[in-house]
Design an enzyme around this catalytic site. Structure first.
Site, PDB file in Angstrom:
ATOM      1  N   ASP A  18       0.828  -1.203   0.000  1.00  0.00           N
ATOM      2  CA  ASP A  18       0.000   0.000   0.000  1.00  0.00           C
ATOM      3  C   ASP A  18       0.865   1.257   0.000  1.00  0.00           C
ATOM      4  OD1 ASP A  18      -2.367   1.396   0.016  1.00  0.00           O
ATOM      5  OD2 ASP A  18      -2.645   1.282   2.179  1.00  0.00           O
ATOM      6  N   ARG A  31      -1.170   9.613  -9.545  1.00  0.00           N
ATOM      7  CA  ARG A  31      -1.115   8.337  -8.820  1.00  0.00           C
ATOM      8  C   ARG A  31      -0.457   7.187  -9.613  1.00  0.00           C
ATOM      9  NH1 ARG A  31      -4.170   7.395  -4.471  1.00  0.00           N
ATOM     10  NH2 ARG A  31      -4.543   5.284  -5.219  1.00  0.00           N
ATOM     11  N   ASN A  66     -10.641  -2.992  -6.185  1.00  0.00           N
ATOM     12  CA  ASN A  66      -9.840  -1.963  -6.864  1.00  0.00           C
ATOM     13  C   ASN A  66     -10.424  -1.510  -8.208  1.00  0.00           C
ATOM     14  OD1 ASN A  66      -6.602  -3.103  -5.596  1.00  0.00           O
ATOM     15  ND2 ASN A  66      -7.929  -1.482  -4.842  1.00  0.00           N
TER      16      ASN A  66
END
Ligand code: FPP
Length: 238
Positions: A18, A31, A66
């Site tokens: 993570d 990101r 996700n």
């Protein structure tokens, strides 16, 4: 580090990788850039861990949840998976690492599915560490799948409902035949499993580190193993 006689290297390690998004944000970058750096680190850390005597490494690469992320981010991840699966086969050959995939691969596009099948097949005879890549994996989804498999066996008269055991559940999990993880490491500072190996994690030692995944170094792994060695594992006994 391994001088201490009673030092134990966990046989099965799970890692929740993570912090890629925060890593990129801290640097003012999108990101997906964090995922690119995370993917590079996946290669470095996997090779390091395989040299430490770990038998099975399970990495949480993409959860069943996700898919809720923005399409650009999901697309970037799929692209990275394709690129790194091709590279991983050759990269990991030297270390004799065998690749396996856990999760529902049917949701991936045909090209990625073919790559997954091929990577498994071509590395199947390797005898070093087993690398389980959890992709489109969710612990609840895995348990539902196991329940369905067992119901089917009962329906077809192949299993007796009153004789079902925990071993029957175990053999219906993606990790059938593998020991449960001894140590689960989560990077990025959170203290939760996020649907990772819910059944298998019953007695896993959990170590959370603030370090974001792209920054996770071999020394951070060593520290987690030292922490694991300070734990007293009783498995419900005394
Ligand atoms: C979690 O960080 C990370 C992911 C959902 C993706 C993990 C993927 C990789 C490490 C790269 C690819 C791996 C392979 C097998 C090639 P996050 O995005 O949730 O970070 P955040 O908590 O900072 O937002």
């Amino acid at each position: 580090m391994a001088d201490n006689k009673s030092f134990i290297m966990p046989a099965h390690v799970g890692i929740i990788m993570d912090g890629n998004g925060r890593w990129a944000k801290k640097r003012g970058m999108p990101r997906p850039v964090g995922h690119t750096h995370g993917a590079q680190n996946f290669r470095t850390i996997t090779r390091y861990i395989s040299k430490q005597g770990v038998k099975i490494l399970t990495l949480y690469a993409f959860s069943t949840e996700n898919w809720k992320r923005p399409p650009e981010e999901v697309g970037a991840l799929m692209k990275l998976f394709k690129q790194y699966l091709v590279e991983a086969l050759t990269d990991f050959r030297e270390d004799d690492i065998r690749l396996r995939f856990i999760g529902d691969r049917s949701a991936f596009d045909p090209q990625l599915r073919a790559l997954i099948d091929e990577t498994e097949e071509l590395s199947a005879s390797r005898e070093g560490m087993v690398l389980n890549l959890a992709m489109n994996y969710g612990g609840r989804d895995e348990l539902l799948r196991a329940v369905k498999l067992l119901c089917k066996e009962v329906q077809e008269g192949k299993a007796d409902i009153d004789r079902l055991t925990q071993q029957d559940i175990q053999r219906c999990l993606y990790t059938a035949g593998e020991p449960d993880p001894d140590l689960i490491i989560r990077t990025g500072g959170e203290f939760r499993l996020s649907n990772f190996m819910l059944y298998q994690a019953a007695y896993s030692e959990f170590v959370s580190t603030e370090v974001l995944w792209p920054d996770f170094k071999p020394e951070d792994f060593d520290r987690a193993v030292e922490e694991f060695n300070r734990r007293s594992r009783r498995f419900g006994g005394v």
